[in-house]
Design a protein around this motif. Sequence first.
Motif, PDB file in Angstrom:
ATOM      1  N   ASP A  57       0.859  -1.180   0.000  1.00  0.00           N
ATOM      2  CA  ASP A  57       0.000   0.000   0.000  1.00  0.00           C
ATOM      3  C   ASP A  57       0.898   1.234   0.000  1.00  0.00           C
ATOM      4  O   ASP A  57       2.125   1.121  -0.069  1.00  0.00           O
ATOM      5  CB  ASP A  57      -0.974  -0.023   1.187  1.00  0.00           C
ATOM      6  CG  ASP A  57      -0.275   0.085   2.523  1.00  0.00           C
ATOM      7  OD1 ASP A  57       0.947   0.313   2.535  1.00  0.00           O
ATOM      8  OD2 ASP A  57      -0.932  -0.069   3.561  1.00  0.00           O
ATOM      9  N   VAL A 100     -10.501   0.108   3.530  1.00  0.00           N
ATOM     10  CA  VAL A 100      -9.891   1.036   2.568  1.00  0.00           C
ATOM     11  C   VAL A 100      -8.746   0.390   1.785  1.00  0.00           C
ATOM     12  O   VAL A 100      -8.098   1.049   0.971  1.00  0.00           O
ATOM     13  CB  VAL A 100      -9.389   2.326   3.262  1.00  0.00           C
ATOM     14  CG1 VAL A 100     -10.558   3.087   3.864  1.00  0.00           C
ATOM     15  CG2 VAL A 100      -8.339   2.024   4.322  1.00  0.00           C
ATOM     16  N   ARG A 147      -6.350  10.613  -2.018  1.00  0.00           N
ATOM     17  CA  ARG A 147      -7.240   9.484  -2.315  1.00  0.00           C
ATOM     18  C   ARG A 147      -7.519   8.649  -1.063  1.00  0.00           C
ATOM     19  O   ARG A 147      -8.675   8.351  -0.751  1.00  0.00           O
ATOM     20  CB  ARG A 147      -6.613   8.618  -3.405  1.00  0.00           C
ATOM     21  CG  ARG A 147      -7.482   7.461  -3.817  1.00  0.00           C
ATOM     22  CD  ARG A 147      -6.722   6.489  -4.714  1.00  0.00           C
ATOM     23  NE  ARG A 147      -7.581   5.367  -5.055  1.00  0.00           N
ATOM     24  CZ  ARG A 147      -8.348   5.318  -6.127  1.00  0.00           C
ATOM     25  NH1 ARG A 147      -8.351   6.323  -6.974  1.00  0.00           N
ATOM     26  NH2 ARG A 147      -9.112   4.286  -6.365  1.00  0.00           N
ATOM     27  N   LEU A 148      -6.424   8.313  -0.340  1.00  0.00           N
ATOM     28  CA  LEU A 148      -6.605   7.492   0.861  1.00  0.00           C
ATOM     29  C   LEU A 148      -7.366   8.257   1.935  1.00  0.00           C
ATOM     30  O   LEU A 148      -8.217   7.688   2.633  1.00  0.00           O
ATOM     31  CB  LEU A 148      -5.242   7.027   1.400  1.00  0.00           C
ATOM     32  CG  LEU A 148      -5.267   6.183   2.669  1.00  0.00           C
ATOM     33  CD1 LEU A 148      -6.181   4.965   2.518  1.00  0.00           C
ATOM     34  CD2 LEU A 148      -3.857   5.727   3.040  1.00  0.00           C
ATOM     35  N   LEU A 150      -9.622  10.518   1.459  1.00  0.00           N
ATOM     36  CA  LEU A 150     -11.038  10.519   1.074  1.00  0.00           C
ATOM     37  C   LEU A 150     -11.672   9.151   1.324  1.00  0.00           C
ATOM     38  O   LEU A 150     -12.829   9.067   1.769  1.00  0.00           O
ATOM     39  CB  LEU A 150     -11.177  10.904  -0.405  1.00  0.00           C
ATOM     40  CG  LEU A 150     -10.932  12.386  -0.725  1.00  0.00           C
ATOM     41  CD1 LEU A 150     -10.770  12.606  -2.218  1.00  0.00           C
ATOM     42  CD2 LEU A 150     -12.072  13.237  -0.194  1.00  0.00           C
ATOM     43  N   GLU A 151     -10.924   8.095   1.059  1.00  0.00           N
ATOM     44  CA  GLU A 151     -11.451   6.750   1.307  1.00  0.00           C
ATOM     45  C   GLU A 151     -11.674   6.515   2.801  1.00  0.00           C
ATOM     46  O   GLU A 151     -12.651   5.872   3.201  1.00  0.00           O
ATOM     47  CB  GLU A 151     -10.489   5.695   0.734  1.00  0.00           C
ATOM     48  CG  GLU A 151     -10.541   5.610  -0.780  1.00  0.00           C
ATOM     49  CD  GLU A 151      -9.511   4.655  -1.372  1.00  0.00           C
ATOM     50  OE1 GLU A 151      -9.661   4.293  -2.536  1.00  0.00           O
ATOM     51  OE2 GLU A 151      -8.554   4.293  -0.659  1.00  0.00           O
ATOM     52  N   LEU A 152     -10.764   7.041   3.620  1.00  0.00           N
ATOM     53  CA  LEU A 152     -10.926   6.912   5.072  1.00  0.00           C
ATOM     54  C   LEU A 152     -12.177   7.654   5.530  1.00  0.00           C
ATOM     55  O   LEU A 152     -12.960   7.140   6.334  1.00  0.00           O
ATOM     56  CB  LEU A 152      -9.686   7.457   5.790  1.00  0.00           C
ATOM     57  CG  LEU A 152      -8.434   6.592   5.711  1.00  0.00           C
ATOM     58  CD1 LEU A 152      -7.208   7.365   6.173  1.00  0.00           C
ATOM     59  CD2 LEU A 152      -8.596   5.318   6.540  1.00  0.00           C
ATOM     60  N   GLN A 173     -14.772   8.363   3.769  1.00  0.00           N
ATOM     61  CA  GLN A 173     -15.944   7.638   3.269  1.00  0.00           C
ATOM     62  C   GLN A 173     -16.237   6.413   4.132  1.00  0.00           C
ATOM     63  O   GLN A 173     -17.389   6.153   4.476  1.00  0.00           O
ATOM     64  CB  GLN A 173     -15.684   7.216   1.828  1.00  0.00           C
ATOM     65  CG  GLN A 173     -16.921   6.776   1.064  1.00  0.00           C
ATOM     66  CD  GLN A 173     -16.617   6.531  -0.399  1.00  0.00           C
ATOM     67  OE1 GLN A 173     -15.590   5.942  -0.734  1.00  0.00           O
ATOM     68  NE2 GLN A 173     -17.488   7.006  -1.263  1.00  0.00           N
ATOM     69  N   ALA A 174     -15.174   5.666   4.481  1.00  0.00           N
ATOM     70  CA  ALA A 174     -15.363   4.464   5.293  1.00  0.00           C
ATOM     71  C   ALA A 174     -15.896   4.816   6.678  1.00  0.00           C
ATOM     72  O   ALA A 174     -16.636   4.030   7.280  1.00  0.00           O
ATOM     73  CB  ALA A 174     -14.039   3.717   5.412  1.00  0.00           C
TER      74      ALA A 174
END
Lengths: 131, 70
Positions: free
Chosen positions: A68, B25, B45-46, B48-50, B52-53
Amino acid sequence: MRMTDMRKYYVSRVALTAVAVAILLLAGAPWWMVTVGGVLVLGFFLLAPRSGRYVVKAERGSTALRRDEWTQAVVNKAGRNGFVALMLAAAGVGIYWGSIAETGVPAYLLYLLVALGWVVYFASDFWLRRM
Amino acid sequence: MSLCNRLKEARVTKNLTQESLARAVGVTRQSIIAIEKGKYVPSVRLALELAQALETSLEDIFWLAGDEKG
């Protein structure tokens, strides 16, 4: 990660291990080397998802193990540190044996330089991952 | 200015473990730990994903040092 994804991952890793074992057998490796090689490959695939170094993206098939962004950043920094240490040491050796010493550069020193680069890489990797 | 976050508080509020958030994520648990401890600044990006989650907004989790945060 859903269980079906992990099952898909494990099945694909067993298949890859079988390919590695087949390659060793075809290369004429002794049975103990084939056994050790198979155990090491399968062990790596079993431990990798729990190591904190990889995430499993089963949909990617044979390349299911991915870094990652944080683990990739750690590897990049460690690689950069190892390379810089190697270059600085090589520069030092070049300056010393190019202008001060009257003999040629000993061959073993070149192996030591490469070893230094790897040591710095692994030390950096360990240091950057500490929590 | 450094980036601050309240990822841990947001995660605990949602009753999520580091492992389950990491899976949600698609990163390692160590990455979540590194972000929570402020040792790693995630990509947009990460982040935003966090958000969202955790079903919240980006600004509720991440902010720049110096900005007021309640």
